[in-house]
Scaffold this motif. Structure first.
Motif, short mmCIF file in Angstrom:
data_model
loop_
_atom_site.label_atom_id
_atom_site.label_comp_id
_atom_site.label_asym_id
_atom_site.label_seq_id
_atom_site.Cartn_x
_atom_site.Cartn_y
_atom_site.Cartn_z
N THR A 138 0.82 -1.20 0.00
CA THR A 138 0.00 0.00 0.00
C THR A 138 0.86 1.26 0.00
O THR A 138 2.04 1.23 0.32
N GLY A 139 0.23 2.37 -0.36
CA GLY A 139 0.87 3.68 -0.26
C GLY A 139 2.19 3.78 -1.00
O GLY A 139 2.31 3.40 -2.17
N GLY B 76 -5.45 -12.47 -4.04
CA GLY B 76 -6.12 -11.84 -2.91
C GLY B 76 -5.33 -10.72 -2.28
O GLY B 76 -5.65 -10.26 -1.18
N ILE B 77 -4.32 -10.24 -2.97
CA ILE B 77 -3.47 -9.17 -2.43
C ILE B 77 -4.29 -7.93 -2.09
O ILE B 77 -5.23 -7.56 -2.80
N LYS B 78 -3.93 -7.30 -0.98
CA LYS B 78 -4.47 -5.99 -0.63
C LYS B 78 -3.49 -4.96 -1.17
O LYS B 78 -2.39 -4.80 -0.66
N MET B 79 -3.91 -4.25 -2.22
CA MET B 79 -3.03 -3.26 -2.84
C MET B 79 -3.82 -1.98 -3.08
O MET B 79 -4.93 -2.02 -3.62
N ASN B 80 -3.27 -0.87 -2.67
CA ASN B 80 -3.94 0.41 -2.90
C ASN B 80 -2.95 1.55 -2.83
O ASN B 80 -1.82 1.40 -2.36
N PHE B 81 -3.39 2.69 -3.33
CA PHE B 81 -2.67 3.95 -3.20
C PHE B 81 -3.50 4.80 -2.24
O PHE B 81 -4.33 5.60 -2.65
N ASP B 82 -3.27 4.57 -0.95
CA ASP B 82 -4.16 5.13 0.09
C ASP B 82 -3.64 6.45 0.65
O ASP B 82 -3.97 6.83 1.79
N HIS B 83 -2.87 7.18 -0.13
CA HIS B 83 -2.27 8.43 0.32
C HIS B 83 -3.31 9.43 0.84
O HIS B 83 -3.11 10.06 1.90
N LEU C 32 -1.92 12.64 2.63
CA LEU C 32 -0.77 12.78 1.74
C LEU C 32 -1.24 12.87 0.29
O LEU C 32 -2.39 12.56 -0.02
N VAL C 33 -0.34 13.27 -0.57
CA VAL C 33 -0.57 13.25 -2.01
C VAL C 33 0.55 12.41 -2.63
O VAL C 33 1.71 12.57 -2.22
N PRO C 34 0.24 11.51 -3.57
CA PRO C 34 1.32 10.72 -4.17
C PRO C 34 2.40 11.62 -4.77
O PRO C 34 2.09 12.50 -5.57
N THR C 35 3.62 11.39 -4.37
CA THR C 35 4.71 12.24 -4.85
C THR C 35 5.97 11.45 -5.18
O THR C 35 7.00 12.03 -5.46
N TRP D 145 -7.95 4.85 -8.84
CA TRP D 145 -7.21 4.31 -7.69
C TRP D 145 -6.77 5.41 -6.72
O TRP D 145 -6.85 5.24 -5.52
N ILE D 146 -6.31 6.54 -7.27
CA ILE D 146 -5.81 7.61 -6.40
C ILE D 146 -6.96 8.30 -5.68
O ILE D 146 -6.91 8.52 -4.46
N LEU D 147 -8.00 8.67 -6.41
CA LEU D 147 -9.09 9.45 -5.81
C LEU D 147 -9.98 8.62 -4.90
O LEU D 147 -10.60 9.17 -3.98
N SER D 148 -10.09 7.31 -5.13
CA SER D 148 -10.90 6.47 -4.25
C SER D 148 -10.10 5.95 -3.07
O SER D 148 -10.66 5.72 -2.00
#
Length: 271
Positions: free
Chosen positions: A110-111, A128-135, A140-143, A162-165
């Motif tokens: 994640t992140g 079944g991986i848990k994967m997200n961009f939870d910034h 936070l904002v992805p940087t 993915w980013i906005l959700s």
């Protein structure tokens, strides 16, 4: 090799039959020590083209839960931004390494851990991986590539979703987008080694040249990301909402009006 590279956050060992290196993350949280040791490793391996491939994974079932924010909270904002820039450049450097890089993202990524994975040539994971961009959930904002590098790999519609959700990414999206190349279950734990075996069967010069040629098609986009990601991310993050959320004070986060005032202050000429 043991004499050349001594690590605390990483564990490194060779897989000689495939002329490969296995690099394992010991800690699911990325701290300053992790980033510094990764930088040391990539600088070293760049000059050892006899290594055909690198498998990057973790010692536990979790590949990475992102940044160790409790550690970085202690830093002044300017120093934290320097750390993020350093990690972004480190991920960027993986595109240029002569080795083919495989990442096994295990059961959770994640992140900033998901951003780190963007530098790989192949990404595999457990079903079944848990994967997200939870910034955004963390203020936070992805940087570190989560916008610009990611968009060079998958379509912008996926990036936006993915980013906005900030939600967990479905297996169908992971596979269909190309973010994950292959899943394995409990019977396929050696899938990473299968990739290393296939890479070892390739003559090194064509392999290196092909990777460099493939880079050319999206190099302008990822070079641009080096500047625009931090430009937009750091302005908002300087208000410290991520620290408030970390402390459990989500109700005290800044308003858009606060950001507007900050930007006007920075833009106004100083007397």
């Amino acid at each position: 090799m043991a004499n050349l590279l001594s690590f605390k956050a990483l564990e490194l060992y060779p897989l000689k039959k495939y002329q490969s290196l296995i690099l394992e993350l010991k800690n699911p949280l990325i701290n300053l020590n992790t980033i510094n040791e990764l930088e040391k490793f990539f600088n070293w391996v760049c000059n050892h083209i006899e290594v055909n491939s690198i498998l990057i994974t973790s010692k536990t079932g979790c590949f990475s839960r992102g940044l160790d924010l409790k550690e970085f909270k202690k830093l002044p904002q300017q120093d934290f931004e320097k750390v993020l820039n350093k990690f972004q450049v480190l991920i960027f450097s993986m595109f240029f390494l002569p080795q083919t890089i495989v990442m096994d993202l295990k059961e959770e990524t994640t992140g900033a851990g998901a951003e780190f994975a963007l530098g790989a040539d192949f990404r595999i994971s457990r079903k079944g991986i848990k994967m997200n961009f939870d910034h955004l959930k963390k203020g936070l904002v992805p940087t570190c590539g989560g916008v610009g590098f990611l968009e060079s790999i998958v379509s912008q519609s996926f990036v936006r979703k993915w980013i906005l959700s900030a939600a967990n990414i479905s297996e169908s999206d992971l596979l269909g987008s190309g973010l994950i190349h292959e899943f394995y279950d409990e019977t396929g734990q050696n899938l990473g080694h299968q990739y290393l075996k296939r890479i070892n069967e390739q003559p090194p010069i064509p392999r290196i040249q092909a990777k460099r040629s493939l880079l050319e098609s999206f190099l302008p986009r990822i070079e641009r990301a080096l500047s625009f990601e931090s430009k937009f991310a750091f302005a908002g993050m300087s208000l410290g909402d991520w620290k408030k959320i970390l402390d459990g004070n989500k109700g005290k986060v800044s308003s858009p009006r606060d950001l507007s005032k900050l930007l006007k202050f920075k833009e106004s000429p100083r007397q």
